[in-house]
Design a protein around this motif. Structure first.
Motif, PDB file in Angstrom:
ATOM      1  N   ASN A  34      14.264   3.596  -3.285  1.00 35.70           N
ATOM      2  CA  ASN A  34      13.622   3.223  -2.028  1.00 35.70           C
ATOM      3  C   ASN A  34      12.181   3.735  -1.978  1.00 35.70           C
ATOM      4  O   ASN A  34      11.846   4.805  -2.477  1.00 35.70           O
ATOM      5  CB  ASN A  34      14.418   3.739  -0.828  1.00 35.70           C
ATOM      6  CG  ASN A  34      14.514   5.254  -0.803  1.00 35.70           C
ATOM      7  OD1 ASN A  34      14.571   5.885  -1.843  1.00 35.70           O
ATOM      8  ND2 ASN A  34      14.534   5.836   0.373  1.00 35.70           N
ATOM      9  N   SER A  35      11.335   2.948  -1.379  1.00 33.15           N
ATOM     10  CA  SER A  35       9.928   3.288  -1.213  1.00 33.15           C
ATOM     11  C   SER A  35       9.375   2.449  -0.066  1.00 33.15           C
ATOM     12  O   SER A  35       9.873   1.355   0.213  1.00 33.15           O
ATOM     13  CB  SER A  35       9.141   3.016  -2.497  1.00 33.15           C
ATOM     14  OG  SER A  35       7.762   3.290  -2.316  1.00 33.15           O
ATOM     15  N   ARG A  36       8.346   2.954   0.546  1.00 32.73           N
ATOM     16  CA  ARG A  36       7.766   2.236   1.676  1.00 32.73           C
ATOM     17  C   ARG A  36       7.127   0.920   1.231  1.00 32.73           C
ATOM     18  O   ARG A  36       7.140  -0.068   1.955  1.00 32.73           O
ATOM     19  CB  ARG A  36       6.716   3.124   2.352  1.00 32.73           C
ATOM     20  CG  ARG A  36       6.203   2.590   3.671  1.00 32.73           C
ATOM     21  CD  ARG A  36       5.326   3.603   4.353  1.00 32.73           C
ATOM     22  NE  ARG A  36       4.846   3.117   5.629  1.00 32.73           N
ATOM     23  CZ  ARG A  36       4.028   3.806   6.424  1.00 32.73           C
ATOM     24  NH1 ARG A  36       3.625   5.016   6.052  1.00 32.73           N
ATOM     25  NH2 ARG A  36       3.629   3.302   7.568  1.00 32.73           N
ATOM     26  N   GLU A  39       6.278  -0.570  -5.773  1.00 30.45           N
ATOM     27  CA  GLU A  39       5.607   0.121  -6.868  1.00 30.45           C
ATOM     28  C   GLU A  39       6.384  -0.152  -8.140  1.00 30.45           C
ATOM     29  O   GLU A  39       7.601  -0.263  -8.109  1.00 30.45           O
ATOM     30  CB  GLU A  39       5.560   1.639  -6.627  1.00 30.45           C
ATOM     31  CG  GLU A  39       4.907   2.057  -5.328  1.00 30.45           C
ATOM     32  CD  GLU A  39       5.047   3.549  -5.082  1.00 30.45           C
ATOM     33  OE1 GLU A  39       4.473   4.329  -5.861  1.00 30.45           O
ATOM     34  OE2 GLU A  39       5.761   3.932  -4.135  1.00 30.45           O
ATOM     35  N   ARG A  65      10.275  -4.931  -2.090  1.00 30.28           N
ATOM     36  CA  ARG A  65       9.952  -3.545  -1.744  1.00 30.28           C
ATOM     37  C   ARG A  65      10.741  -2.601  -2.635  1.00 30.28           C
ATOM     38  O   ARG A  65      11.754  -2.958  -3.210  1.00 30.28           O
ATOM     39  CB  ARG A  65      10.299  -3.247  -0.280  1.00 30.28           C
ATOM     40  CG  ARG A  65       9.292  -3.692   0.745  1.00 30.28           C
ATOM     41  CD  ARG A  65       9.761  -3.280   2.136  1.00 30.28           C
ATOM     42  NE  ARG A  65       9.784  -1.839   2.288  1.00 30.28           N
ATOM     43  CZ  ARG A  65      10.464  -1.207   3.245  1.00 30.28           C
ATOM     44  NH1 ARG A  65      11.198  -1.878   4.097  1.00 30.28           N
ATOM     45  NH2 ARG A  65      10.416   0.104   3.329  1.00 30.28           N
ATOM     46  N   ARG A  67      10.585   1.153  -5.334  1.00 27.92           N
ATOM     47  CA  ARG A  67       9.944   1.653  -6.548  1.00 27.92           C
ATOM     48  C   ARG A  67      10.781   1.212  -7.738  1.00 27.92           C
ATOM     49  O   ARG A  67      11.950   1.560  -7.853  1.00 27.92           O
ATOM     50  CB  ARG A  67       9.833   3.175  -6.492  1.00 27.92           C
ATOM     51  CG  ARG A  67       9.096   3.775  -7.684  1.00 27.92           C
ATOM     52  CD  ARG A  67       9.006   5.282  -7.598  1.00 27.92           C
ATOM     53  NE  ARG A  67       8.138   5.694  -6.513  1.00 27.92           N
ATOM     54  CZ  ARG A  67       8.544   6.389  -5.450  1.00 27.92           C
ATOM     55  NH1 ARG A  67       9.814   6.736  -5.341  1.00 27.92           N
ATOM     56  NH2 ARG A  67       7.704   6.733  -4.517  1.00 27.92           N
TER      57      ARG A  67
END
Length: 297
Positions: A34-36, A39, A65, A67
Motif C-alpha cells: 500500500n502507498s498513497r 510507485e 495505486r 508501491r
C-alpha cells in the motif's frame, strides 16, 4: 468492488534468440504494497534495462495505486542475451608493451595465447539487441504476470469489502441505539419541563430561570443533526463498497473521517453515559475500518 493494494505474483518468460542460441528464461516476481500514490521499483538484468519504462507503464496501468516491486533475473543460459567480445586494442597494447619490455631488459620467452587470455580487460560481454518479437514476448509476459497479481488483489479486496460491511453495519446498529437513547434522554428533559410548569405559580422569575436553563441545555445537547449526517455517510460508504472505482480507497477514507467527526461531536455534545459508551464503541470500529481502508486502491 474493492481492489486491495497488496499482493504477490510470479512467473517465467522464455525467449529464443534469432541466431540459434539456446533459449533464455527470465524468472519474474511482482509484489505490491500500500502507498498513497503509485510507485514502481524494478530490478532487472542488463539485457532488460532498456525496457524499464515500458514495464513501469504496464504496472501503472494495471495497479493504479500502491508501491510495486518488479524483480527479474536470468535463469540458466543467457546465450541469446550476451556475447563474449575480445578487445583487439587491449591485446595489441599488451603485445606491444611486452616487446618493449623484452628489448629493454633483455628478457627471453614469448607471450602465449594462454597468457593473454588471463590478462585483465582482454574480453568483455556485449549485450545483444533483442528483436522486436522478443521484446513483445517479454512485455506480454510481464502483463500476464501483472494480471495474475490483479486477480489476487481483487480477491483480497473482496475480503476487505466483507470486513468493512460488517464494521459499518456495527456502526449503523450503534447509531440507531444512540438515537433511541437520545430520544429517551429528550423525553426525560421534556418531562422535567412539564413538571416545572405544573409546579409553577405563574410567571415568577424562579420558574423563568429554570425553564431558560433547561431549554439552553436541551439546545446544547441536541445531536439529531449529527445522527442524520452519520446515517447519510454510512449509506454513501455502503454504496461505494458496491461500485467499481479507481479511487474508492480515497473516497472511503474521506467518509470515515467525516463519520469520526460526527461521532466525536455526538460524544462532546451529549452528556448521557449510555450515549458516550456507544459513541466510543463506534470510534473503535471506525479506527479498525480506517486501517483496512489504507490497503484499498
Amino acid at each position: 468492488m474493492l481492489l486491495s493494494m497488496t499482493g504477490f505474483s510470479n512467473g517465467s518468460i522464455r525467449i529464443v534468440g534469432s541466431n540459434g542460441d539456446s533459449p533464455t528464461v527470465f524468472a519474474v516476481e511482482i509484489k505490491t504494497l500500500n502507498s498513497r500514490y503509485f510507485e514502481a521499483t524494478c530490478r532487472l538484468p542488463n539485457a532488460l534495462s532498456h525496457l524499464e519504462l515500458s514495464f513501469v507503464g504496464i504496472l501503472k496501468k494495471k495497479f493504479i495505486r500502491g508501491r510495486a516491486f518488479l524483480n527479474a533475473r536470468v535463469v540458466g543460459d543467457s546465450g541469446c542475451l550476451e556475447k563474449l567480445v575480445p578487445s583487439y586494442k587491449v591485446v595489441s597494447d599488451y603485445v606491444s608493451e611486452a616487446k618493449k619490455l623484452k628489448e629493454k631488459f633483455g628478457l627471453v620467452g614469448d607471450l602465449l595465447v594462454s597468457d593473454i587470455m588471463n590478462l585483465p580487460h582482454v574480453f568483455s560481454f556485449e549485450r545483444n539487441a533483442l528483436s522486436d518479437e522478443d521484446e513483445k514476448v517479454i512485455l506480454d509476459g510481464i502483463s500476464k504476470i501483472a494480471d495474475s497479481l490483479v486477480v489476487t488483489r481483487r480477491d483480497e479486496g473482496d475480503t476487505l469489502c466483507q470486513d468493512l460491511k460488517k464494521r459499518f453495519g456495527y456502526c449503523d446498529g450503534h447509531i440507531k441505539s444512540i438515537k433511541k437513547a437520545f430520544d429517551a434522554f429528550m423525553n426525560a428533559k421534556k418531562t422535567s419541563v412539564k413538571e416545572i410548569l405544573a409546579n409553577s405559580s405563574g410567571g415568577d422569575e424562579s420558574t423563568k430561570y429554570q425553564l431558560d436553563d433547561l431549554y439552553g441545555s436541551i439546545n446544547k445537547i441536541d445531536i439529531q443533526e449529527e445522527i442524520t449526517r452519520f446515517g447519510g455517510h454510512l449509506k454513501a460508504a455502503a454504496k461505494l463498497l458496491q461500485e467499481n472505482g479507481s479511487d474508492n480507497g480515497r473516497r472511503l477514507d474521506f467518509l470515515v473521517q467525516e463519520l469520526m467527526r460526527e461521532v466525536n461531536t455526538i460524544n462532546a455534545k451529549c452528556s448521557s453515559v449510555d450515549i458516550g459508551a456507544l459513541a466510543v464503541d463506534i470510534k473503535v470500529e471506525l479506527e479498525k475500518a480506517r486501517e483496512q481502508i489504507q490497503n484499498i486502491v
